[in-house]
Scaffold this motif. Sequence first.
Motif, PDB file in Angstrom:
ATOM      1  N   ARG A 191       0.844  -1.193   0.000  1.00  0.00           N
ATOM      2  CA  ARG A 191       0.000   0.000   0.000  1.00  0.00           C
ATOM      3  C   ARG A 191       0.875   1.236   0.000  1.00  0.00           C
ATOM      4  N   ILE A 192       0.535   2.204  -0.821  1.00  0.00           N
ATOM      5  CA  ILE A 192       1.302   3.458  -0.875  1.00  0.00           C
ATOM      6  C   ILE A 192       1.058   4.241   0.404  1.00  0.00           C
ATOM      7  N   ILE A 193       2.146   4.710   1.015  1.00  0.00           N
ATOM      8  CA  ILE A 193       2.060   5.489   2.247  1.00  0.00           C
ATOM      9  C   ILE A 193       1.828   6.949   1.878  1.00  0.00           C
ATOM     10  N   THR A 194       0.713   7.501   2.323  1.00  0.00           N
ATOM     11  CA  THR A 194       0.380   8.888   1.992  1.00  0.00           C
ATOM     12  C   THR A 194       0.504   9.817   3.191  1.00  0.00           C
ATOM     13  N   THR A 195       0.254   9.277   4.400  1.00  0.00           N
ATOM     14  CA  THR A 195       0.419  10.043   5.631  1.00  0.00           C
ATOM     15  C   THR A 195       1.162   9.175   6.629  1.00  0.00           C
ATOM     16  N   MET A 196       2.205   9.754   7.248  1.00  0.00           N
ATOM     17  CA  MET A 196       2.983   8.982   8.207  1.00  0.00           C
ATOM     18  C   MET A 196       3.244   9.793   9.467  1.00  0.00           C
ATOM     19  N   PHE A 197       2.858   9.206  10.606  1.00  0.00           N
ATOM     20  CA  PHE A 197       3.332   9.734  11.888  1.00  0.00           C
ATOM     21  C   PHE A 197       4.602   8.969  12.207  1.00  0.00           C
ATOM     22  N   LYS A 198       5.719   9.702  12.309  1.00  0.00           N
ATOM     23  CA  LYS A 198       7.008   9.052  12.480  1.00  0.00           C
ATOM     24  C   LYS A 198       7.593   9.375  13.844  1.00  0.00           C
ATOM     25  N   MET A 199       7.919   8.334  14.584  1.00  0.00           N
ATOM     26  CA  MET A 199       8.671   8.500  15.830  1.00  0.00           C
ATOM     27  C   MET A 199      10.119   8.182  15.495  1.00  0.00           C
TER      28      MET A 199
END
Length: 356
Positions: A191-199
Motif C-alpha cells: 500500500r502506498i504510504i500517503t500520511t505517516m506519523f514518524k517516531m
Amino acid sequence: DETVYYQFTESEIENQFTGPVEEIESLCFEVVERVVNDEVLLSKLGIPEGYWDYVADSWRGNERNLYGRMDLSYDGRNSPKLLEYNADTPTALYETAVFQWEWLEQATELSFIPKNSTQFNEVHEYILHALPQMGIEGLTHFACNKEIEDDAGTLDYIEECAQEAGLETSSIAMSDIGSDEQGNFIDLENRIITTMFKMYPWEWIMDEAFASNLPTCGIKFIEPPWKAILSNKGLMPLLWEMFEGHQNLLPTFFDGDPTADELINSGNYVRKPLLSRQGANIEIIANHEQLVSSDGPYESDARIVQAFQPLPIFNGKYPLVGCWLIASKAAGLCIREDNSLITGKNSRVVPHLVLN
C-alpha cells in the motif's frame, strides 16, 4: 515513581508555564521563518543541503505540527528557564497523559492528596481534538524503530489516540518501509504510504538510503520537515540572538563562535551536541571545572554552549519540568527526576498536582 509528588497553584501554572511556553513557541516560529530563508543558518544547523527546499516548502505550505515538549529548569521561585525543546520525537507522553492522571484519580480516592486537587494535564483531550484538524485523509501509517522501547511505546499511544479520534491507522517498523518503481513509499502489503506519523528523528530520516525520494514522495509527515529546525539544539543560540534577555531564555551560543568566548571564560556553562538524545554527550562546567558529563554516540558532533542553570534539588533528586504543547498550545506537565544534573534515559517520571 509515586513516592513523591510536586505541588503547584493554578496561578503558578498559568503565569510560569502556560503563558511563557506559548510565548516561546511563537518566538520559535520567528526563528523558523528566519532559518528557512538563510542558507548559512541551515548549514549551521547541520541540515543537508539537498533538503533545504524540502524543509522550507513544508513551512511555507503551513504543514501542521502536532506536539512537542519544552524542558525547563524551575525552582518554584524564579522564572523557569528553557533548557531545550524536544520538538520532533519527544517521549514520556503516555506517562504524562495517562499514567500520572490515573495516579491522581487513585490518590484522591485513597485520600493521599487533598480532595480539591487537579492536574495540569489536558494532553489526551488536546491530541484527540488536534488530530482531526490536521487534514488527514485515508490511512495513516505509524512508524518507528520498534527496538527503541520509549519510541515504540509513545508511538503506540498516539496511534491509539488517532483511532479514538476516528482515523484509520496501520503500524509499521521503519525498516519495513519499501518503495515502488515510481518512488512511492510502500508498506508490507504494497500500500502506498500517503500520511505517516514518524517516531524517528528527521536527521535520521535524512540519512537513510531512501531519503533522496523525500522531496518527491508526496507523503504528509507528522511531525512536518520544518520541525527539524526546532528539534535541533542550535535553536537555543538563535533564540538568544534574536530575543536576548528574555526572562525564560538562557545565554546560548554555537560552540566555536567568538560570541561564545565570554560565556566559556566565565567557567559556568553546559556544552551539548546539536542533535543528541536522552542526555547523551553533555558536559557541565562549574567554576571552571567539569562538574558532570555523560557518554554517548555524539562525541564528534557540533555543539552549543549554554549558561549553566542548575536544576533545583529536592531530597537528593533533580527534577526537570517538561511542558507539553499540542498544536502549539500548552497542554500539561511532565516531571522527570534523576540522581544527576543531567536527565538521562534512567530518569523517573514523578506526578504532580494543582491546588485550586
